[in-house]
Design a protein around this motif. Structure first.
Motif, mmCIF file in Angstrom:
data_model
loop_
_atom_site.group_PDB
_atom_site.id
_atom_site.type_symbol
_atom_site.label_atom_id
_atom_site.label_comp_id
_atom_site.label_asym_id
_atom_site.label_seq_id
_atom_site.Cartn_x
_atom_site.Cartn_y
_atom_site.Cartn_z
ATOM 1 N N ASP A 38 0.859 -1.187 0.000
ATOM 2 C CA ASP A 38 0.000 0.000 0.000
ATOM 3 C C ASP A 38 0.895 1.237 0.000
ATOM 4 O OD1 ASP A 38 -1.868 2.005 0.376
ATOM 5 O OD2 ASP A 38 -3.064 0.858 1.799
ATOM 6 N N LYS A 41 -0.569 4.584 1.647
ATOM 7 C CA LYS A 41 -0.564 4.574 3.109
ATOM 8 C C LYS A 41 0.855 4.692 3.659
ATOM 9 C CE LYS A 41 -1.976 1.766 7.087
ATOM 10 N NZ LYS A 41 -2.612 0.509 7.507
ATOM 11 N N ASP A 42 1.796 3.954 3.026
ATOM 12 C CA ASP A 42 3.154 3.931 3.538
ATOM 13 C C ASP A 42 3.868 5.260 3.360
ATOM 14 O OD1 ASP A 42 3.679 0.525 2.378
ATOM 15 O OD2 ASP A 42 2.591 1.325 4.109
ATOM 16 N N GLY A 44 2.154 8.107 3.320
ATOM 17 C CA GLY A 44 1.332 9.127 3.968
ATOM 18 C C GLY A 44 0.644 10.041 2.978
ATOM 19 N N ASP A 46 -2.742 11.020 0.734
ATOM 20 C CA ASP A 46 -4.166 10.758 0.592
ATOM 21 C C ASP A 46 -4.469 10.489 -0.878
ATOM 22 O OD1 ASP A 46 -3.672 13.822 0.707
ATOM 23 O OD2 ASP A 46 -5.480 13.591 -0.514
#
Length: 544
Positions: A38, A41-42, A44, A46
């Motif tokens: 991901d 997500k990793d 940071g 959006d």
């Protein structure tokens, strides 16, 4: 879900900064669409920002093994990944990716570890071969057997050898200094050619996978008359260094083995005992002379060395093994490569110094001084280079740009390596400087003056004023010229002509003064003074 969460925890724990920001692991031969990590997500990020900022996934080499889902931010398998095809027998197989956020001009590096699965079966170079031995061979005589090849690594490669049941031979498996296994057939019981001229055996090679894979080769032992001396190489290992540009057909070295026997028993044949498919395309071993010949062009960037296992066999079947190590020296045969990862074509004048106009990647596939690259820009231009990350450079402004000074730049980026002679390449960045309204109109004269006879006709031309603007486009267009004496004089805002609205009388007023204003499309303005003297005419009769 629990297994996936556990896997995710392992992947997160595997992040490291040695090469880049993210590190994942995926097994080879995973189906297309398989989840890798991901990324959103990793990092940071959006998801709306990921889609809107313009994301580019760059991968080294010809394969496009991974793709990025812009809706989920997931990195997934895009095409078949064969670890053996990509990395050969390297234990550490890492595919390197770069994620470019074009809106932010940021680079994120991703390393994906490709793990091995047991997808290859051990295989012998020949499925059947003949081994010759004398009927007088003593117990304990040893015969070198061919090794099986398995492209997999670690436990998934060849681990064990086994021999079919028989009463004359057993198998001795030994491990070399480099960890490779080789097998010897050992005579356990004396042979009698009159009893049996041939013995049929099956050699099995198994790997350590779960389940294990097994390959076989048939061995036909031909019993001959006595040959009691095996060939002996002059060296246990031959080493040769060659430049990568050595011509095809060149002789690299000659191996030599001798046999103390006479006749056919002393006639030696040289062969490769163990060689990779790639090495077999590059090298040829003359079976009679032992000369090692170049078959096709070498490339240091593909492989720095090759280890070739050779065999010398006499006419009666006794053999010995040796090794050739070919070390390849790099030559300066690669030009530095300049890749424009991201750039702008327009920049507004007045932007502050340090504004980024391009992101470049410069690299050279050579090694040592041949691969050391210096990057430069022409002198006298308002730009400079900043090294941002490993082989990435940013081209930034060194001062504010002025369109009225220079409206366009063609910036040549030059990359030269440290070879002798040096190889170089260049790329041109075309940049247009956009105008901002930083110049007010300027009248040709700060003060205008004219003389006009009285009793003039309406519409008579008095003088012409003129204003110019150094800006461009709408900012340079003088849209309005006005005056402060509108009741008596008219001013054409297009031509700058000042005309009189009606007749003037010297006896009534001898001169007039007014202020004219010029305004450009951006709202900046300038002013000038106008002085008009009225000339007297003899238009009055004397009175008593």
């Amino acid at each position: 879900r629990r297994e996936r969460a556990l896997l995710w925890g392992v992947l997160v724990a595997a992040w490291e900064a040695a090469w880049g920001q993210l590190r994942y692991s995926v097994a080879e031969e995973m189906p297309k669409g398989s989840f890798v990590g991901d990324v959103a997500k990793d990092l940071g990020l959006d998801l709306p920002a990921l889609r809107d900022r313009g994301v580019q996934l760059m991968q080294e080499g010809e394969g496009q093994y991974f793709a990025l889902n812009m809706n989920t931010g997931h990195l997934f398998v895009n095409e078949r990944i064969d670890r053996e095809e990509i990395c050969g027998r390297k234990s550490d197989c890492v595919l390197k990716l770069e994620i470019l956020l074009q809106g932010q001009m940021k680079i994120y590096k991703v390393a994906v570890q490709v793990t091995d699965i047991n997808d290859n079966t051990p295989a012998f170079q020949l499925s059947e071969f003949v081994l010759k031995t004398s009927e007088t061979a003593s117990k304990g005589s040893r015969y070198l057997l061919p090794s099986a090849q398995d492209p997999d690594i670690e436990q998934n490669t060849v681990q064990t050898y086994a021999l079919s049941d028989n009463k004359h031979f057993y198998l001795d498996v030994q491990t070399g200094p480099d960890g490779s296994k080789f097998t010897e057939l050992v005579l356990a019981k004396a042979l009698d050619r009159e009893e049996a001229a041939f013995h049929e055996l099956v050699l099995r090679a198994s790997d350590g996978g779960e389940p294990a894979r097994t390959g076989t080769a048939r061995i036909r032992v031909a019993v001959l008359d006595a040959n009691d001396n095996a060939p002996v190489f002059s060296q246990a290992e031959y080493t040769v260094r060659v430049p990568e540009d050595v011509p095809v057909g060149s002789r690299l070295l000659t191996v030599n083995a001798t046999d103390a026997d006479d006749g056919i028993n002393s006639e030696i044949t040289y062969t490769f005992r163990k060689i990779t498919s790639k090495a077999s395309q590059l090298f040829n071993l003359d079976p009679k002379t032992g000369e090692l010949i170049i078959r096709s062009n070498l490339n240091y960037e593909e492989n720095e060395s090759y280890e070739l296992e050779i065999q010398a066999q006499d006419g009666a079947g006794l053999s010995t093994r040796g090794k050739i190590l070919v070390c390849i020296d790099d030559t300066n045969d690669n030009v530095p490569e300049i890749t424009v990862s991201s750039s702008v074509t327009d920049i507004a004048e007045g932007e502050p110094a340090g504004t980024v106009v391009a992101l470049l990647r410069v690299r050279d596939r050579d090694s040592g001084e041949n691969g050391e690259v210096s990057v430069s820009l022409p002198e006298g231009l308002p730009f400079r280079l900043e090294k941002s990350f490993e082989d990435y450079y940013r081209v930034v402004t060194s001062r504010e740009l002025d369109r009225e000074e220079v409206s366009e730049y063609n910036v040549t980026v030059r990359a030269a390596d440290g070879g002798s002679p040096a190889l170089w390449s260049s790329a041109v960045l075309a940049l247009r400087v956009l105008d901002v309204n930083d110049n007010a109109p300027v009248f040709a004269e700060a003060r205008y003056s004219a003389r006009l006879p009285e009793n003039n006709a309406a519409g008579a031309l008095v003088l012409r004023v003129r204003a110019a603007d150094a800006d461009w486009g709408q900012n340079a267009r003088v849209r309005d010229i006005s005056n402060s004496a509108r009741q008596l004089f008219s001013l054409d805002s297009r031509t700058g002509e000042v005309t009189v609205r009606g007749p003037l009388d010297y006896e009534e007023r001898k001169y007039y003064e007014a202020t004219v204003e010029a305004k450009d499309g951006g709202g900046l303005s300038a002013h000038a003074k106008v002085h008009i003297d009225i000339l007297d005419l003899n238009d009055n009769v004397p009175t008593l």
